[in-house]
Design an enzyme around this catalytic site. Structure first.
Site, mmCIF file in Angstrom:
data_model
loop_
_atom_site.group_PDB
_atom_site.id
_atom_site.type_symbol
_atom_site.label_atom_id
_atom_site.label_comp_id
_atom_site.label_asym_id
_atom_site.label_seq_id
_atom_site.Cartn_x
_atom_site.Cartn_y
_atom_site.Cartn_z
ATOM 1 N N LYS A 1 62.987 103.768 83.354
ATOM 2 C CA LYS A 1 63.850 102.586 83.358
ATOM 3 C C LYS A 1 63.849 101.967 84.746
ATOM 4 O O LYS A 1 62.869 101.364 85.157
ATOM 5 C CB LYS A 1 65.263 102.951 82.892
ATOM 6 C CG LYS A 1 65.427 103.034 81.378
ATOM 7 C CD LYS A 1 64.826 104.258 80.782
ATOM 8 C CE LYS A 1 65.051 104.370 79.296
ATOM 9 N NZ LYS A 1 64.397 105.572 78.728
ATOM 10 N N HIS B 1 71.848 108.593 72.015
ATOM 11 C CA HIS B 1 70.480 108.198 71.726
ATOM 12 C C HIS B 1 69.895 108.969 70.541
ATOM 13 O O HIS B 1 70.298 110.095 70.238
ATOM 14 C CB HIS B 1 69.623 108.446 72.976
ATOM 15 C CG HIS B 1 68.293 107.786 72.944
ATOM 16 N ND1 HIS B 1 67.144 108.430 72.541
ATOM 17 C CD2 HIS B 1 67.916 106.515 73.273
ATOM 18 C CE1 HIS B 1 66.120 107.605 72.633
ATOM 19 N NE2 HIS B 1 66.559 106.442 73.072
ATOM 20 N N ASP C 1 73.496 112.109 79.835
ATOM 21 C CA ASP C 1 72.211 111.406 79.877
ATOM 22 C C ASP C 1 72.359 110.211 80.814
ATOM 23 O O ASP C 1 73.057 109.251 80.508
ATOM 24 C CB ASP C 1 71.838 110.953 78.462
ATOM 25 C CG ASP C 1 70.453 110.311 78.387
ATOM 26 O OD1 ASP C 1 69.951 109.843 79.430
ATOM 27 O OD2 ASP C 1 69.892 110.259 77.278
ATOM 28 N N ASN D 1 63.399 97.327 80.818
ATOM 29 C CA ASN D 1 64.331 98.228 81.486
ATOM 30 C C ASN D 1 64.030 98.380 82.974
ATOM 31 O O ASN D 1 64.600 99.264 83.629
ATOM 32 C CB ASN D 1 64.281 99.612 80.824
ATOM 33 C CG ASN D 1 64.823 99.597 79.408
ATOM 34 O OD1 ASN D 1 65.743 98.860 79.094
ATOM 35 N ND2 ASN D 1 64.246 100.411 78.546
ATOM 36 N N GLU E 1 76.409 109.638 77.341
ATOM 37 C CA GLU E 1 75.497 108.904 78.209
ATOM 38 C C GLU E 1 76.281 108.181 79.290
ATOM 39 O O GLU E 1 77.418 107.766 79.068
ATOM 40 C CB GLU E 1 74.681 107.887 77.393
ATOM 41 C CG GLU E 1 73.825 108.529 76.314
ATOM 42 C CD GLU E 1 73.028 107.500 75.503
ATOM 43 O OE1 GLU E 1 72.821 106.374 76.013
ATOM 44 O OE2 GLU E 1 72.636 107.829 74.378
#
Length: 356
Positions: free
Chosen positions: A208, A97, A174, A10, A141
Site C-alpha cells: 500500500k 478483510h 492489521d 493504494n 484493522e
C-alpha cells in the site's frame, strides 16, 4: 485510462512512482547475484538478506521480531488458521478483510464471532457471553480499506482487558492501510496511539503506502518460530526473490528520510477533500486517505468521473455487502490541491445526493 489522475491506487505516499526510490533500487540490483530465492524459507529460500531485512522491519516498527510473508493475504490466512487451537474463540470486527475470513474458515477455533464495526459496546456484549475457558483472539484493522474508518483501538482494548486476562487474550491488528500513513516514520496507528505493548500481533504490509509488495507479522520470538513451522502459505510457497526484498529495504529507507513529510502532505490533501465534500470527521486523529462515496449508481458515477479524467473505481457486491455500493476515493501525495478541488466539484455536480 493511463492519462487519468490517480484517485484509486493504494500508493498513498507515492513511493511506487518515486524516481529517487527507483534509482536506489537499481543500485541495489547491481549488487545482487541471484534472480530468484531458490525455494521456500524452510528449504533453500532463506538467506542472510531475508534475516537482515526482518531485523530491520522489527526495529522500524518497534517490535521484538518480524516474519516476512509474500503478501498480507498469506499472512492473515496463516495467523488465523494456525494460531487458534481447539477450544479457542476468534472475535472479529464485522468489516475485517476477506483474508481473515479465509483464515478463520481453516482454523480449529470452536467459534468465530463478529461484533458490530468499530463498536466497543457490542464487543463488550460479545465478550460477556463467552465461556471462561479457552483463549480469545481479537481481529481488527487500523484502517478499513473499503470504508476509511479508523479503528477505535484504545476503546476496544479497554473492553478486552476488562474481560480477558493477559494469558487468555491475543489482540491482532492489521495495519495494512495505516503503515506509512500514521505514526513516527509511518510505523502505523498502534505506534501513533502508544499502544505497541498492548497489542500482541501486528500485520504490516508493503503493497500500500510503501509502494511495493510483501508483508510482515510483528510478534514475539516464540510466535515467529511457531508460524515459521506451521503457517502453510509460508511453508509451501517459494520465498520472495532478492528484488522484492531490496524494494522493501528501499521503501523503509525512504520512510526513515521522508515518511513524516509525505504523511503530513497526505493528511493536508485528505482534509481538503473531506472539507470540500462536507464529509464528517470527529476524531482527533487525521482522517484516513480513503473516502467512500455511497451511491446505488456507483458504476455509472465511476464511468462519468473516469470520462472526466479521474481514475476512480466502483466497489460493489460481493466485495462489499448488498446495498452498500460505493465509489472509493483514495488520496495520494502526488495529487495536487487543484486536482482535489476539481474532483470535489465533479462529485458535487454528478452525485449531489451521495452519502459520505
Amino acid at each position: 485510462m493511463q492519462q487519468c489522475i490517480d484517485f484509486s491506487s493504494n500508493d498513498y505516499l507515492s513511493l511506487a512512482r518515486s524516481e529517487r526510490g527507483m534509482a536506489r533500487l537499481r543500485d541495489c540490483l547491481r549488487a545482487s547475484c541471484a534472480l530468484g530465492s531458490g525455494g521456500s524459507r524452510l528449504l533453500d529460500g532463506d538467506s542472510l538478506q531475508y534475516t537482515a531485512l526482518e531485523s530491520r522491519i522489527a526495529w522500524h516498527f518497534c517490535a521484538q521480531e518480524a516474519l516476512l510473508f509474500n503478501s498480507g493475504f498469506d499472512a492473515n490466512v496463516s495467523m488465523f488458521s494456525a494460531l487458534p487451537q481447539r477450544g479457542d474463540t476468534i472475535v472479529y470486527d464485522a468489516l475485517v478483510h476477506a483474508s481473515v475470513h479465509d483464515g478463520m474458515r481453516a482454523s480449529r477455533a470452536k467459534a468465530c464471532i463478529a461484533f458490530q464495526h468499530n463498536n466497543p459496546a457490542d464487543l463488550d456484549r460479545v465478550l460477556s457471553s463467552l465461556a471462561s475457558d479457552g483463549n480469545v483472539f481479537l481481529a481488527v484493522e487500523s484502517v478499513y480499506s473499503m470504508d476509511g474508518t479508523v479503528c477505535a483501538l484504545a476503546a476496544l482494548l479497554a473492553v478486552v482487558h476488562k474481560h480477558m486476562p493477559q494469558e487468555r487474550r491475543c489482540v491482532i491488528v492489521d495495519e495494512a492501510h495505516a503503515v506509512g500513513v500514521y505514526g513516527a516514520k509511518g510505523a502505523g496507528l498502534v505506534e501513533r496511539l502508544g499502544l505497541v505493548k498492548a497489542v500482541d500481533v501486528r500485520l504490516v504490509t508493503f503493497g500500500k503506502a510503501l509502494g511495493c509488495a510483501g508483508a510482515a507479522v510483528l510478534c514475539t520470538p516464540l510466535l515467529k518460530s511457531y508460524l515459521l513451522n506451521y503457517a502453510r502459505p509460508l511453508i509451501f510457497s517459494t520465498a520472495m526473490p532478492p528484488v522484492a526484498l531490496y524494494t522493501i529495504q528501499v521503501a523503509l529507507d525512504m520512510l526513515d528520510e521522508e515518511g513524516d513529510e509525505r504523511a503530513a502532505q497526505l493528511h493536508a490533501l485528505t482534509r481538503q477533500l473531506r472539507s470540500a465534500l462536507g464529509a464528517p470527521h470527529h476524531s482527533t486523529l487525521c482522517p484516513a486517505p480513503i473516502l467512500p462515496v455511497h451511491t446505488p449508481t456507483a458504476k455509472s458515477l465511476a464511468r462519468t468521473l473516469q470520462g472526466m479524467g479521474f481514475l476512480v473505481r466502483a466497489v460493489t457486491y460481493p466485495t462489499v455487502p448488498k446495498g452498500t455500493d460505493r465509489v472509493r476515493i483514495c488520496v495520494h501525495t502526488h495529487n495536487t490541491p487543484e486536482e482535489i478541488k476539481r474532483l470535489a466539484e465533479a462529485l458535487r455536480a454528478h452525485s449531489p445526493h451521495a452519502a459520505l
